[in-house]
Motif scaffolding. Structure first.
Motif, short mmCIF file in Angstrom:
data_model
loop_
_atom_site.label_atom_id
_atom_site.label_comp_id
_atom_site.label_asym_id
_atom_site.label_seq_id
_atom_site.Cartn_x
_atom_site.Cartn_y
_atom_site.Cartn_z
N ASN A 63 0.84 -1.20 0.00
CA ASN A 63 0.00 0.00 0.00
C ASN A 63 0.88 1.26 0.00
OD1 ASN A 63 -2.30 1.56 0.13
ND2 ASN A 63 -2.68 1.17 2.30
N ASN A 66 -0.21 5.06 0.17
CA ASN A 66 -0.76 5.60 1.42
C ASN A 66 0.24 5.47 2.58
OD1 ASN A 66 -3.28 6.28 0.30
ND2 ASN A 66 -3.95 4.15 0.51
N SER A 69 -0.29 7.16 5.96
CA SER A 69 -1.29 6.63 6.90
C SER A 69 -0.67 5.66 7.90
CB SER A 69 -2.40 5.92 6.13
OG SER A 69 -3.01 6.81 5.23
N LEU A 83 -10.02 1.53 6.27
CA LEU A 83 -8.98 1.72 5.28
C LEU A 83 -7.90 0.66 5.46
CD1 LEU A 83 -8.57 5.61 5.37
CD2 LEU A 83 -9.79 4.23 3.68
N GLN A 86 -5.33 1.31 8.20
CA GLN A 86 -5.87 1.17 9.55
C GLN A 86 -6.04 -0.30 9.93
OE1 GLN A 86 -9.35 3.49 8.82
NE2 GLN A 86 -8.39 5.42 9.48
#
Length: 149
Positions: A63, A66, A69, A83, A86
């Motif tokens: 990922n 992102n 994040s 998400l 998360q």
């Protein structure tokens, strides 16, 4: 014949000294074996921390867009939400808690895509002495891994 009667009990003293030396040696070997088992368990926990760090870094690589994040301090609760980042952080924290005694982890990533994973856990020290609350002293161990994503 007089000489034989004056030597009564000498064999028993030799046997007692031999038993004393043998028992002291066996106690030393048992202590060495115990210490070896403690070091082996410590190495196992460090290997688990290494595997868990790689797990999160592989999740970040999947990922990559992102990467911002994926920031979490060791003291903070993992973020709630659906998400992927998360979910990854929540699952990673659960894996740490189940694999390492008293384990917590955190991660920080810079804008240059350099991420540092820190994992901490508690290990029982060799003394085995309990404090006033009945808790055995534990040392806090830490593992830190830094890589560019």
């Amino acid at each position: 014949m007089n000489f034989a009667t004056s030597q009564r009990g000498a064999g028993l003293i030799e046997v007692m000294v031999t038993v004393l030396i043998l028992s002291t040696s066996l106690l030393g070997l048992a202590a060495l074996q115990n210490r070896s088992l403690q070091y082996n368990h410590s190495a196992y926990l460090r290997s688990q921390a290494n595997i868990l760090a790689y797990d999160l870094l592989d999740r970040i690589r999947i990922n990559r867009k992102n990467i911002d994040s994926y920031s979490l301090t060791a003291a903070a609760d993992p973020p709630a939400g659906s998400l992927l980042a998360q979910v990854d952080l929540r699952e990673w924290r659960q894996n740490i808690a189940s694999a390492l005694p008293g384990g917590v982890g955190g991660i920080s990533c810079t804008t240059a895509q350099v991420c540092t994973v820190t994992i901490q856990w508690s290990e029982q020290d060799g003394s085995g002495v309990a404090d006033a609350n009945g808790q055995v002293d534990a040392d806090l161990s830490s593992f830190q891994y830094t890589t560019r994503i």
